[in-house]
Design a protein around this motif. Structure first.
Motif, PDB file in Angstrom:
ATOM      1  N   VAL A 193       0.927  -1.086   0.079  1.00 35.90           N
ATOM      2  CA  VAL A 193      -0.081   0.056  -0.122  1.00 35.90           C
ATOM      3  C   VAL A 193       0.866   1.375   0.003  1.00 35.90           C
ATOM      4  CG1 VAL A 193      -1.788   1.240   1.451  1.00 35.90           C
ATOM      5  CG2 VAL A 193      -2.065  -0.882   1.095  1.00 35.90           C
ATOM      6  N   MET A 194       2.002   1.238   0.815  1.00 38.06           N
ATOM      7  CA  MET A 194       2.743   2.519   0.856  1.00 38.06           C
ATOM      8  C   MET A 194       3.515   2.680  -0.389  1.00 38.06           C
ATOM      9  SD  MET A 194       4.277   2.198   4.732  1.00 38.06           S
ATOM     10  CE  MET A 194       5.386   3.942   4.626  1.00 38.06           C
ATOM     11  N   GLY A 195       4.065   1.604  -0.943  1.00 35.41           N
ATOM     12  CA  GLY A 195       4.485   1.590  -2.310  1.00 35.41           C
ATOM     13  C   GLY A 195       3.638   2.225  -3.411  1.00 35.41           C
ATOM     14  N   PHE A 196       2.339   1.820  -3.577  1.00 39.72           N
ATOM     15  CA  PHE A 196       1.649   2.335  -4.502  1.00 39.72           C
ATOM     16  C   PHE A 196       1.349   3.767  -4.116  1.00 39.72           C
ATOM     17  CE2 PHE A 196       0.154  -2.120  -5.233  1.00 39.72           C
ATOM     18  CZ  PHE A 196       0.375  -2.329  -6.710  1.00 39.72           C
ATOM     19  N   LYS A 197       0.961   4.233  -2.972  1.00 33.36           N
ATOM     20  CA  LYS A 197       0.828   5.477  -2.463  1.00 33.36           C
ATOM     21  C   LYS A 197       2.082   6.241  -3.132  1.00 33.36           C
ATOM     22  CE  LYS A 197      -2.387   5.068   1.141  1.00 33.36           C
ATOM     23  NZ  LYS A 197      -2.497   5.450   2.896  1.00 33.36           N
TER      24      LYS A 197
ATOM     25  N   ILE B  98       6.359  -5.601  -4.941  1.00 32.68           N
ATOM     26  CA  ILE B  98       5.104  -5.030  -5.531  1.00 32.68           C
ATOM     27  C   ILE B  98       4.982  -5.834  -7.033  1.00 32.68           C
ATOM     28  CG2 ILE B  98       4.246  -2.942  -6.624  1.00 32.68           C
ATOM     29  CD1 ILE B  98       5.903  -1.359  -4.752  1.00 32.68           C
ATOM     30  N   GLU B  99       6.122  -6.278  -7.658  1.00 31.19           N
ATOM     31  CA  GLU B  99       6.035  -7.013  -8.689  1.00 31.19           C
ATOM     32  C   GLU B  99       5.182  -8.284  -8.622  1.00 31.19           C
ATOM     33  OE1 GLU B  99       8.711  -8.420 -12.482  1.00 31.19           O
ATOM     34  OE2 GLU B  99       9.749  -7.844 -10.730  1.00 31.19           O
ATOM     35  N   GLN B 100       5.914  -9.038  -7.465  1.00 28.52           N
ATOM     36  CA  GLN B 100       5.181 -10.219  -7.134  1.00 28.52           C
ATOM     37  C   GLN B 100       3.807 -10.096  -6.921  1.00 28.52           C
ATOM     38  OE1 GLN B 100       7.996 -11.455  -4.162  1.00 28.52           O
ATOM     39  NE2 GLN B 100       9.226 -12.592  -5.733  1.00 28.52           N
TER      40      GLN B 100
END
Length: 109
Positions: free
Chosen positions: A13-17, A86-88
Protein backbone atom coordinates in the motif's frame (compact mmCIF):
# COMPACT_ATOMS: atom_id res chain seq x y z
CA UNK A 1 1.98 -15.71 9.73
CA UNK A 2 -0.87 -13.16 9.71
CA UNK A 3 1.54 -10.53 10.96
CA UNK A 4 3.86 -11.18 8.00
CA UNK A 5 0.92 -10.89 5.57
CA UNK A 6 -0.16 -7.62 7.23
CA UNK A 7 3.38 -6.23 7.01
CA UNK A 8 3.62 -7.14 3.31
CA UNK A 9 0.21 -5.60 2.69
CA UNK A 10 1.24 -2.35 4.40
CA UNK A 11 4.46 -2.20 2.37
CA UNK A 12 2.54 -2.70 -0.88
CA UNK A 13 0.00 0.00 0.00
CA UNK A 14 2.78 2.43 0.89
CA UNK A 15 4.55 1.58 -2.36
CA UNK A 16 1.47 2.27 -4.47
CA UNK A 17 0.85 5.55 -2.64
CA UNK A 18 4.43 6.64 -3.19
CA UNK A 19 4.26 5.75 -6.88
CA UNK A 20 1.00 7.64 -7.40
CA UNK A 21 2.71 11.02 -7.79
CA UNK A 22 4.13 12.07 -11.19
CA UNK A 23 7.19 13.78 -9.68
CA UNK A 24 8.03 10.68 -7.66
CA UNK A 25 7.78 8.57 -10.81
CA UNK A 26 10.23 10.94 -12.49
CA UNK A 27 12.63 10.44 -9.58
CA UNK A 28 12.28 6.66 -9.95
CA UNK A 29 12.95 6.91 -13.68
CA UNK A 30 16.12 8.93 -13.10
CA UNK A 31 17.35 6.49 -10.47
CA UNK A 32 16.87 3.54 -12.84
CA UNK A 33 20.06 4.58 -14.60
CA UNK A 34 22.30 5.45 -11.66
CA UNK A 35 22.62 6.65 -8.11
CA UNK A 36 22.17 10.43 -7.91
CA UNK A 37 22.70 13.07 -5.29
CA UNK A 38 19.88 15.36 -4.30
CA UNK A 39 21.51 18.29 -6.12
CA UNK A 40 21.54 16.33 -9.41
CA UNK A 41 17.91 15.34 -8.94
CA UNK A 42 16.94 18.97 -8.31
CA UNK A 43 18.75 20.11 -11.44
CA UNK A 44 17.33 17.42 -13.70
CA UNK A 45 13.78 17.82 -12.42
CA UNK A 46 13.98 21.61 -12.14
CA UNK A 47 12.45 21.65 -8.64
CA UNK A 48 13.47 23.26 -5.38
CA UNK A 49 15.26 21.05 -2.87
CA UNK A 50 12.55 21.67 -0.27
CA UNK A 51 9.85 20.33 -2.61
CA UNK A 52 11.97 17.38 -3.69
CA UNK A 53 12.83 16.50 -0.08
CA UNK A 54 9.15 15.96 0.67
CA UNK A 55 8.85 13.50 -2.22
CA UNK A 56 12.10 11.73 -1.39
CA UNK A 57 10.83 11.27 2.16
CA UNK A 58 7.71 9.53 0.81
CA UNK A 59 9.77 7.25 -1.41
CA UNK A 60 12.07 6.40 1.51
CA UNK A 61 9.10 5.73 3.82
CA UNK A 62 7.79 3.26 1.22
CA UNK A 63 11.27 1.66 1.08
CA UNK A 64 11.44 2.29 -2.67
CA UNK A 65 14.74 4.17 -2.46
CA UNK A 66 17.88 3.98 -0.37
CA UNK A 67 19.88 6.97 0.77
CA UNK A 68 23.46 7.34 1.87
CA UNK A 69 25.35 10.38 2.98
CA UNK A 70 28.76 11.26 1.58
CA UNK A 71 30.13 14.48 3.01
CA UNK A 72 27.37 17.04 2.87
CA UNK A 73 25.48 15.36 0.03
CA UNK A 74 22.87 12.61 0.19
CA UNK A 75 22.86 10.08 -2.63
CA UNK A 76 19.78 8.10 -3.63
CA UNK A 77 19.38 4.75 -5.37
CA UNK A 78 16.56 2.29 -6.01
CA UNK A 79 15.78 -0.38 -3.44
CA UNK A 80 15.15 -3.17 -5.95
CA UNK A 81 13.88 -5.80 -3.46
CA UNK A 82 10.92 -3.52 -2.69
CA UNK A 83 10.07 -3.26 -6.39
CA UNK A 84 10.25 -7.06 -6.61
CA UNK A 85 7.73 -7.32 -3.75
CA UNK A 86 5.29 -5.05 -5.63
CA UNK A 87 5.94 -6.91 -8.88
CA UNK A 88 5.20 -10.26 -7.21
CA UNK A 89 1.99 -8.86 -5.76
CA UNK A 90 0.83 -7.76 -9.22
CA UNK A 91 1.94 -11.04 -10.80
CA UNK A 92 -0.56 -12.88 -8.60
CA UNK A 93 -3.38 -11.26 -10.57
CA UNK A 94 -2.00 -12.82 -13.74
CA UNK A 95 -2.60 -16.27 -12.26
CA UNK A 96 -6.31 -15.61 -11.88
CA UNK A 97 -6.90 -13.68 -15.10
CA UNK A 98 -6.89 -14.98 -18.63
CA UNK A 99 -4.12 -13.47 -20.72
CA UNK A 100 -6.58 -12.67 -23.49
CA UNK A 101 -10.28 -12.05 -23.01
CA UNK A 102 -12.64 -14.66 -24.36
CA UNK A 103 -13.38 -14.01 -27.99
CA UNK A 104 -17.03 -13.54 -28.75
CA UNK A 105 -17.94 -14.67 -32.24
CA UNK A 106 -20.83 -12.94 -34.00
CA UNK A 107 -23.89 -15.13 -34.57
CA UNK A 108 -23.88 -17.02 -37.86
CA UNK A 109 -26.75 -16.17 -40.30
Amino acid sequence: MAKTLQTASTEIVMGFKALSDPLRLQVIELLREQELCVCDLCDRLDVAQSKLSFHLKSLRAASLINSRQEGRWIYYSLNLPQFILIEQYLAEFRRFSPLLPARVCPPQP
